[in-house]
Design a protein around this motif. Structure first.
Motif, PDB file in Angstrom:
ATOM      1  N   LEU A 112    -127.135 113.687 -69.478  1.00 13.35           N
ATOM      2  CA  LEU A 112    -126.835 113.493 -70.909  1.00 13.35           C
ATOM      3  C   LEU A 112    -125.622 114.301 -71.358  1.00 13.35           C
ATOM      4  O   LEU A 112    -124.795 113.818 -72.148  1.00 13.35           O
ATOM      5  CB  LEU A 112    -128.038 113.907 -71.762  1.00 13.35           C
ATOM      6  N   ALA A 113    -125.522 115.529 -70.840  1.00 15.68           N
ATOM      7  CA  ALA A 113    -124.427 116.406 -71.275  1.00 15.68           C
ATOM      8  C   ALA A 113    -123.066 115.883 -70.820  1.00 15.68           C
ATOM      9  O   ALA A 113    -122.031 116.325 -71.327  1.00 15.68           O
ATOM     10  CB  ALA A 113    -124.641 117.820 -70.742  1.00 15.68           C
ATOM     11  N   ASN A 114    -123.078 114.942 -69.855  1.00 14.62           N
ATOM     12  CA  ASN A 114    -121.818 114.390 -69.352  1.00 14.62           C
ATOM     13  C   ASN A 114    -121.360 113.167 -70.145  1.00 14.62           C
ATOM     14  O   ASN A 114    -120.272 112.646 -69.910  1.00 14.62           O
ATOM     15  CB  ASN A 114    -121.966 113.978 -67.884  1.00 14.62           C
ATOM     16  N   LEU A 115    -122.242 112.689 -71.028  1.00 10.96           N
ATOM     17  CA  LEU A 115    -121.909 111.488 -71.804  1.00 10.96           C
ATOM     18  C   LEU A 115    -121.245 111.889 -73.110  1.00 10.96           C
ATOM     19  O   LEU A 115    -121.522 112.957 -73.661  1.00 10.96           O
ATOM     20  CB  LEU A 115    -123.171 110.661 -72.065  1.00 10.96           C
ATOM     21  N   ARG A 116    -120.368 111.031 -73.595  1.00 14.11           N
ATOM     22  CA  ARG A 116    -119.580 111.302 -74.808  1.00 14.11           C
ATOM     23  C   ARG A 116    -119.673 110.100 -75.742  1.00 14.11           C
ATOM     24  O   ARG A 116    -120.049 109.020 -75.295  1.00 14.11           O
ATOM     25  CB  ARG A 116    -118.084 111.446 -74.422  1.00 14.11           C
ATOM     26  N   PRO A 117    -119.284 110.236 -76.997  1.00 15.56           N
ATOM     27  CA  PRO A 117    -119.180 109.039 -77.838  1.00 15.56           C
ATOM     28  C   PRO A 117    -118.300 108.005 -77.132  1.00 15.56           C
ATOM     29  O   PRO A 117    -117.222 108.352 -76.632  1.00 15.56           O
ATOM     30  CB  PRO A 117    -118.524 109.562 -79.121  1.00 15.56           C
ATOM     31  N   GLY A 118    -118.790 106.778 -77.046  1.00 14.95           N
ATOM     32  CA  GLY A 118    -118.039 105.731 -76.339  1.00 14.95           C
ATOM     33  C   GLY A 118    -118.511 105.519 -74.907  1.00 14.95           C
ATOM     34  O   GLY A 118    -118.172 104.518 -74.276  1.00 14.95           O
ATOM     35  N   SER A 119    -119.297 106.465 -74.368  1.00 17.02           N
ATOM     36  CA  SER A 119    -119.841 106.266 -73.017  1.00 17.02           C
ATOM     37  C   SER A 119    -120.865 105.123 -73.032  1.00 17.02           C
ATOM     38  O   SER A 119    -121.395 104.768 -74.085  1.00 17.02           O
ATOM     39  CB  SER A 119    -120.543 107.529 -72.514  1.00 17.02           C
ATOM     40  N   LYS A 120    -121.123 104.575 -71.844  1.00 19.39           N
ATOM     41  CA  LYS A 120    -122.084 103.477 -71.717  1.00 19.39           C
ATOM     42  C   LYS A 120    -123.093 103.804 -70.614  1.00 19.39           C
ATOM     43  O   LYS A 120    -122.715 104.383 -69.594  1.00 19.39           O
ATOM     44  CB  LYS A 120    -121.354 102.173 -71.361  1.00 19.39           C
ATOM     45  N   VAL A 121    -124.335 103.404 -70.850  1.00 28.71           N
ATOM     46  CA  VAL A 121    -125.381 103.555 -69.838  1.00 28.71           C
ATOM     47  C   VAL A 121    -125.893 102.158 -69.506  1.00 28.71           C
ATOM     48  O   VAL A 121    -126.286 101.410 -70.412  1.00 28.71           O
ATOM     49  CB  VAL A 121    -126.549 104.429 -70.361  1.00 28.71           C
ATOM     50  N   ALA A 122    -125.863 101.803 -68.226  1.00 30.69           N
ATOM     51  CA  ALA A 122    -126.403 100.508 -67.799  1.00 30.69           C
ATOM     52  C   ALA A 122    -127.660 100.738 -66.973  1.00 30.69           C
ATOM     53  O   ALA A 122    -127.682 101.603 -66.087  1.00 30.69           O
ATOM     54  CB  ALA A 122    -125.356  99.757 -66.972  1.00 30.69           C
ATOM     55  N   LEU A 123    -128.684  99.980 -67.277  1.00 31.72           N
ATOM     56  CA  LEU A 123    -129.927 100.016 -66.503  1.00 31.72           C
ATOM     57  C   LEU A 123    -130.023  98.691 -65.758  1.00 31.72           C
ATOM     58  O   LEU A 123    -130.055  97.631 -66.397  1.00 31.72           O
ATOM     59  CB  LEU A 123    -131.135 100.180 -67.429  1.00 31.72           C
ATOM     60  N   ILE A 124    -130.053  98.757 -64.434  1.00 32.50           N
ATOM     61  CA  ILE A 124    -130.192  97.512 -63.680  1.00 32.50           C
ATOM     62  C   ILE A 124    -131.693  97.242 -63.534  1.00 32.50           C
ATOM     63  O   ILE A 124    -132.393  97.886 -62.760  1.00 32.50           O
ATOM     64  CB  ILE A 124    -129.500  97.577 -62.300  1.00 32.50           C
ATOM     65  N   THR A 125    -132.126  96.291 -64.330  1.00 30.48           N
ATOM     66  CA  THR A 125    -133.540  95.937 -64.365  1.00 30.48           C
ATOM     67  C   THR A 125    -133.718  94.612 -63.634  1.00 30.48           C
ATOM     68  O   THR A 125    -132.940  94.268 -62.742  1.00 30.48           O
ATOM     69  CB  THR A 125    -134.015  95.864 -65.841  1.00 30.48           C
ATOM     70  N   SER A 126    -134.732  93.863 -64.016  1.00 29.28           N
ATOM     71  CA  SER A 126    -134.945  92.534 -63.452  1.00 29.28           C
ATOM     72  C   SER A 126    -135.594  91.668 -64.517  1.00 29.28           C
ATOM     73  O   SER A 126    -136.384  92.174 -65.334  1.00 29.28           O
ATOM     74  CB  SER A 126    -135.882  92.620 -62.247  1.00 29.28           C
TER      75      SER A 126
END
Ligand SMILES: NC(=O)c1ccc[n+]([C@@H]2O[C@H](COP(=O)([O-])OP(=O)(O)OC[C@H]3O[C@@H](n4cnc5c(N)ncnc54)[C@H](OP(=O)(O)O)[C@@H]3O)[C@@H](O)[C@H]2O)c1
Length: 220
Positions: A112-126
């Motif tokens: 979390l501490a490495n993420l900034r405003p504008g960062s994106k998190v993708a979850l590869i689900t199914s």
């Protein structure tokens, strides 16, 4: 140059995501338990010995990536086993929960501490995690673990929106990899390209969407 962190990057879809990101000029950090010759050939930064279910390993990952600003975090690592009513194992179901649901959430929290405003998190689900889309039953552990991941994704989308971090919940398609024993409709490089297109499209306005990588929005 955007920095992209990918779990499960030693093979399958994760490896192709890493290859594609490198090709387009991103700085890629590949996370895996053990590297592979194909990953080594990419000549990117590789962080090995990271099992997404082991908190000490995730603590180490946080330390190793300390100070790195992450633009895109792709939680791709996952497992599939087959449970039916006549071939059931609570241990296998539990393991899929650990890897497929808790793993991505724990990795995201660790970084979390490495993420900034504008960062994106993708979850590869199914799409097998979709309850509405379940027309064939079975696959208890996989379906339950991916449904749990989707629930985590929905909460992450809310919780991270105030930090202007967007979250995508992505089904890659039916992809020919070791997970599917080579069966599927598309190869991993095509799946990776489709996933990256969705991640590029993602914005805070579309955060929390459950997408097929081909662009259709999937039912929960
Ligand atoms: N293929 C499909 O049709 C399909 C469809 C829907 C969703 N997906 C999802 O797409 C993602 C990638 O799947 P894939 O088809 O590329 O599968 P794959 O070829 O079997 O690759 C799975 C990756 O996850 C890693 N992994 C597994 N357990 C791990 C753990 N405990 N800690 C860290 N890494 C771990 C594996 O590393 P090791 O080499 O160390 O085991 C490998 O890098 C998964 O989340 C999967 O559920 C795939």
């Amino acid at each position: 140059m955007p920095t992209v962190v990918i779990t499960g990057a030693n093979r399958g879809i994760g490896l192709e995501l890493a290859r594609l990101c490198k090709q387009r000029g991103d700085q890629v950090i590949a996370i895996c338990r053990h590297g592979s010759p194909a990953l080594k050939d990419l000549e990117i930064r590789v962080e090995e010995h990271i099992d997404v279910t082991e908190q000490p390993a995730l603590d180490q990952l946080r330390e190793r990536l300390s100070g790195v600003s992450i633009d895109i975090l792709i939680n791709n690592a996952g497992i599939l086993t087959d449970e039916s009513l006549t071939n059931f194992s609570a241990d296998r179901v539990r393991r899929q929960f650990e890897v497929n649901a808790l793993g991505p959430l724990s990795v995201t929290i660790a970084l979390l501490a490495n993420l900034r405003p504008g960062s994106k998190v993708a979850l590869i689900t199914s799409r097998m995690g979709s309850i509405a889309d379940n027309t064939s039953g079975g696959r208890y552990g996989y379906r339950m673990s991916k449904a749990a991941l989707n629930a985590a994704g929905a909460s992450l989308a809310y919780d991270l929106a105030e930090h202007k971090i967007a979250v995508a919940i992505l089904h890659p398609g039916f992809v020919r990899t070791e997970m599917t024993n080579g069966s599927g409709l598309i190869d991993a490089d095509e799946a990776a390209a489709n996933l990256l297109a969705r991640i590029d499209d993602l914005s805070i306005r579309s955060t929390g969407t459950f997408w097929h990588a081909d662009g259709q929005v999937l039912p929960w």
